[in-house]
Enzyme design. Structure first.
Site, short mmCIF file in Angstrom:
data_model
loop_
_atom_site.label_atom_id
_atom_site.label_comp_id
_atom_site.label_asym_id
_atom_site.label_seq_id
_atom_site.Cartn_x
_atom_site.Cartn_y
_atom_site.Cartn_z
N HIS A 183 7.07 -8.30 17.04
CA HIS A 183 5.85 -7.75 16.77
C HIS A 183 6.00 -6.56 15.67
O HIS A 183 5.21 -5.62 15.48
CB HIS A 183 4.92 -7.30 17.95
CG HIS A 183 4.18 -8.30 18.79
ND1 HIS A 183 3.29 -8.98 18.70
CD2 HIS A 183 5.10 -9.02 19.93
CE1 HIS A 183 2.98 -9.55 19.62
NE2 HIS A 183 4.16 -9.84 19.99
N LYS B 177 -6.81 2.99 14.08
CA LYS B 177 -5.52 2.27 14.72
C LYS B 177 -4.51 3.37 15.07
O LYS B 177 -5.00 4.63 15.03
CB LYS B 177 -5.02 1.62 13.37
CG LYS B 177 -4.60 2.47 12.20
CD LYS B 177 -4.07 1.52 11.00
CE LYS B 177 -5.32 0.63 10.62
NZ LYS B 177 -4.88 -0.66 9.92
N ARG B 178 -3.47 3.03 15.72
CA ARG B 178 -2.41 4.05 16.22
C ARG B 178 -1.92 4.71 14.84
O ARG B 178 -2.00 4.43 13.81
CB ARG B 178 -1.33 3.43 17.03
CG ARG B 178 -1.50 3.02 18.16
CD ARG B 178 -2.06 4.02 19.40
NE ARG B 178 -0.77 4.70 19.51
CZ ARG B 178 0.01 5.14 20.52
NH1 ARG B 178 -0.19 4.17 21.52
NH2 ARG B 178 1.00 5.41 20.67
N LYS C 271 1.52 3.59 8.54
CA LYS C 271 -0.04 3.00 8.60
C LYS C 271 -0.80 4.07 7.57
O LYS C 271 -1.93 3.70 6.88
CB LYS C 271 -0.63 2.94 9.89
CG LYS C 271 -0.09 2.02 10.95
CD LYS C 271 -0.53 2.15 12.18
CE LYS C 271 -0.03 1.23 13.31
NZ LYS C 271 -0.43 -0.10 13.16
N THR D 81 -4.58 -6.50 13.60
CA THR D 81 -5.66 -7.36 14.18
C THR D 81 -6.85 -6.69 13.99
O THR D 81 -7.86 -7.20 13.82
CB THR D 81 -5.11 -7.64 15.54
OG1 THR D 81 -4.83 -6.26 16.32
CG2 THR D 81 -4.35 -8.57 15.83
N LYS E 205 -10.65 -7.99 12.78
CA LYS E 205 -11.99 -7.89 13.58
C LYS E 205 -13.08 -7.30 12.58
O LYS E 205 -14.21 -7.66 12.68
CB LYS E 205 -11.73 -6.79 14.73
CG LYS E 205 -10.84 -7.24 15.86
CD LYS E 205 -10.13 -6.23 16.70
CE LYS E 205 -9.02 -6.86 17.43
NZ LYS E 205 -7.90 -5.84 18.06
#
Ligand code: 26W
Length: 800
Positions: free
Chosen positions: A355, A537-538, A543, A643, A647
């Site tokens: 992952h 998100k984290r 990111k 993910t 969504k």
């Protein structure tokens, strides 16, 4: 064989609820607390699932099928009440018997037994396995303390323990009879059997006690389970003599030591903790789960030769990879199979999903630590490596470099076990979680293995369950979709959303679509007229929440310079690993900027910055339906899949993003014209990263970037304290490992395109409808179907 007919009328439902109040809670409706009613309601709904579970277990026993076992150190299951009401069709019943239903539902607690993407994916896949009638069990750890609760003190993240089951958990069933004994440390003795058979005598043991939660399928009778192990001290571990001597701490030391194993979830989602307790947790999970799997196998089968035909075990990243040497140990040492047979069975049994691409997230454990904690497993890993290196020498004679690269053992600077290598060598299938990720895995991180065993490498792009992330989270949009498509069957066949495409050209439909988005913003508590721009998100530097923040400051400065824009609400949410300094500094800076922006009357009509704390599945279910713009701005080549992006697209948000992870597949399916693309692609990013990237140059050459960074540096968001964020700015201007400054201009210019598009609400809604209509591929049902066809080779078993 239904033991007790569970009625479908409000009267019958109320009778069951009342009887559960009496018999389960020992109280009456008159004196019942809200919690009493919640617990009684939960049992009333759970009973219906339990009835289906009984039928499922009977059908599975009958069928003696091939089982999917999903081993994961993390599960983000989310709240259970709404899901179970939907899956039993009792939502209206429950609502009809209790006027204060919504208040009662607020007592439903989210078991936060995971960090982020990996844990939530596990939950989505279990939901789809049950919905597709695939016999499956999820195995995990029942942490007493889940992912920490996040609060802000002076804008800084503060972590609080998440005692999620403090009030109990009505959705789980304890199964003390299925306890397992797990050993640690100790000594290994030779046996008089073949050389590779040994006898391990652990020096310490702990009990693993399972409790399971029901995993219902949607629109089908199947109810699978997720089995979560908790560590218990062996009976009689309490040392009375010491207690009598007043040595209270020592008296309970043994108990505490044992039960510590499942005490708390490690809150890291990208860097390994290296803690021995984490390694203990991993072995505890795999040892309990493998014993349970073997017990279940031997209930119906006696020939080890069919074990791999009846059993497929998926490893959710490297965290449960000790299952490979553990299965070997059990087969060779305990059931006395010879090594080669045990190895063949093991390889045919395991699949491994990777992952991540971040080198620091690929786990390696010190040989010394593993040798001390699990001496027999180290021996087995050495033996596996011995055979593997011999195979390499035959295949690549004299290529010492390759052998050193591929070895399960890293020799320098410290001898460590490469868990990803063990996973690849010990599994029959390896997959990434999005096309780009799987390609980069085969071309970079695991290139040598992909060259050696190309057939072993697959891609299975992630997916999400539309039941939780559309039907439950966004009921008003679901109703409109069902009305337009004429039935709810899209919920189990998401490609049917394609039927919405013609409605994208229907102004009336678009207007209703817009009203629902406005309603969801009001429900979230944000301005329904504003463009709701979310990055949820984290927190991690790859990111690039920092890039979003630089855009916020740029918008702020533009507005103060009189350049207006359509009103926008920027929503940040997410947790940072407690030890991750840079991520926590970004959180602190975001709250500092939000404080100034939101207090500025000049800016208020155009820009609001929100940062709701404690992001989790429940908060995601509230924010996602209200989003117009989905921020997927990671540096290309770093986000394995994502993910949240799926969504948000499913709920009609348009994506601004890079060519990274599943963004690429989202853009391919929704259409490039319905996606705001920006930035370097993975190849360009890698080239710049490995070239001599000078972030300061971008700062000097771009006036707006210069202005934004200077505002931070001069203390504009820290009451003039110029040093407040000096450290963060130093890393940004000095290293900027994730090319935030390099992508700034392209990003800000693309955001201007977003503003232009937003000014035409009708066109925006058309693009929004098309994003939803073309997101069918991202159903976890499609993901699970691909795993079943390509990796697990399992068939559904229908439950009467
Ligand atoms: C050793 C510490 C640790 C803990 C968790 C390292 C790595 C992890 C996870 C693999 C991190 C994770 O959650 N990865 C995310 O997995 C999602 C599901 O596949 C992907 O969609 C995300 O892109 C990926 O970051």
């Amino acid at each position: 064989m239904d033991l007790r007919a569970l009625g479908h009328s409000p009267e019958e439902f109320e009778r069951e609820l009342l009887s559960n109040l009496y018999y389960q809670r020992g109280t009456t409706i008159e004196s019942a607390s809200r919690r009493d009613v919640y617990e009684a309601l939960a049992v009333t709904v759970r009973d219906r699932l339990a009835a289906r579970r009984a039928r499922t277990a009977a059908a599975h026993y009958q069928a003696n099928p091939r089982w999917v076992y999903y081993l994961s150190a993390e599960y983000m299951l989310g709240r259970q009440l709404w899901q179970n009401l939907l899956y039993t069709g009792t939502e209206d019943l429950a609502r009809s018997v209790r006027a204060d239903f919504d208040e009662i539902a607020e007592l439903d607690v989210e078991p936060g037994l995971g960090n982020g993407g990996l844990g939530r994916l596990a939950a989505c896949l279990l939901d789809s396995l049950a919905t597709l009638d695939v016999p499956a069990v999820g195995y995990g750890i029942r942490y007493d303390l889940g992912i920490f609760r996040q609060t802000f003190v002076d804008g800084a993240q503060v972590e609080l323990p998440d005692d999620w089951a403090f009030e109990g958990n009505p959705w789980e069933f304890r199964a003390p009879d299925d306890r397992e004994v797990v050993g640690f440390y100790g000594t290994v003795f030779p046996t008089d059997g073949p050389t590779r058979r040994r006898r391990w005598e652990p020096a310490e043991t702990v009990l693993g006690e399972p409790s399971h939660m029901l995993v219902p399928g949607y629109g089908t009778a199947t109810v699978n389970i997720v089995r979560l192990w908790r560590a218990r001290a062996a009976r009689g571990s309490f040392d009375l003599t010491r207690f009598a001597r007043g040595e209270y701490a020592d008296a309970v030391q043994e108990v505490v030591r044992s039960e510590n194993i499942s005490k708390v979830l490690y809150p890291d989602d990208s860097t390994e903790s290296g803690r021995e307790l984490r390694l203990k947790q991993q072995y505890f999970l795999v040892s309990c789960s493998l014993r349970d799997i073997i017990r279940r196998f031997r209930l119906r089968n006696s020939d080890w030769g069919v074990f791999a035909d009846k059993t497929t075990i998926q490893l959710n990243d490297t965290h449960p990879v000790l299952a490979i040497p553990e299965l070997i140990r059990i087969l060779v040492d305990e059931y006395e199979l010879d090594w080669d047979r045990a190895w063949d069975i093991t390889r045919r049994t395991f699949g491994y999903t990777c992952h991540t691409l971040l080198p620091e997230a690929l786990e390696t454990w010190p040989v010394a630590m593993l040798g001390r904690l699990l001496p027999r497993h180290l021996e087995i890993i050495y033996a596996i490596n011995e055979d593997f290196l011999r195979e390499l020498e035959q295949r690549y004679p004299g290529d010492a470099d390759r052998v050193r690269h591929m070895s399960l053992i890293q020799e320098e600077p410290e001898r460590r076990i490469r868990m990803a290598h063990l996973a690849v060598v010990g599994a029959h299938a390896v997959n990434g979680v999005a096309e780009l990720h799987s390609r980069l895995l085969a071309e970079t991180t695991l290139r040598d293995f992909a060259e050696l065993w190309p057939a072993k490498f697959h891609n299975v792009t992630n997916g999400i369950t539309p039941r939780r992330f559309l039907r439950i989270a966004n009921p008003s949009l679901s109703d409109l979709i069902t009305e337009a498509l004429g039935s709810e069957s899209w919920l189990t066949d998401l490609e049917q959303l394609k039927g919405l495409e013609p409605f994208a050209d229907d102004p009336g439909f678009r207007e209703r679509w817009r009203q629902i988005k406005r309603h969801n913003k009001t429900r979230l508590g944000t301005d329904p007229d504003a463009l709701t721009d979310v990055i949820i998100k984290r927190f991690h530097e790859y990111k690039r929440q920092m890039l979003k923040l630089l855009h916020v400051i740029t918008m702020y400065q533009r507005i103060r310079d009189g350049v207006t824009q359509p009103p926008r609400t920027v929503v940040f949410s997410g947790k940072a690993a407690p030890g991750y300094w840079a991520a926590k500094e970004v959180i602190r800076l975001i709250n500092a900027v939000a404080g100034v922006v939101n207090a500025d009357p000049l800016v208020a009509p155009y820009l609001t910055v929100l940062f709701p704390p404690d992001y989790n599945v429940t908060l995601a279910e509230l924010i996602i339906p209200a989003a117009d713009l989905s921020e997927q701005i990671s540096l290309a080549g770093k986000e394995a899949s994502g993910t949240g992006n799926m969504k948000l697209t499913l709920n009609g948000a348009l994506t601004i993003g890079t060519l990274d992870g599943a963004n690429i597949e989202i853009r391919d399916r929704v259409g490039a014209e319905n996606f705001f693309l920006f930035g370097l692609d993975a190849a360009q990013a890698a080239e710049l990263q490995h070239g001599n990237y000078q972030p300061r140059g971008y700062y000097e050459r771009d006036a707006e970037l210069h202005g934004a960074i200077d505002a931070i540096a001069t203390g504009a968001f820290s009451r003039g304290d110029t040093g407040a964020f000096a450290g963060l700015l130093a890393t940004l201007l000095g290293r900027d490992d994730y090319l935030t400054l390099a992508d700034y201009r392209s990003y800000v210019d693309t955001q201007d395109l977003v503003n232009k598009a937003w000014l035409d609400p009708d066109e925006w809604s058309r693009m929004s409808v098309l994003n939803t209509a073309r997101s069918g591929f991202f159903s976890a049902d499609r993901t699970v179907t691909e795993y079943c066809q390509r990796i697990w080779h399992t068939d559904p078993v229908s439950v009467p």
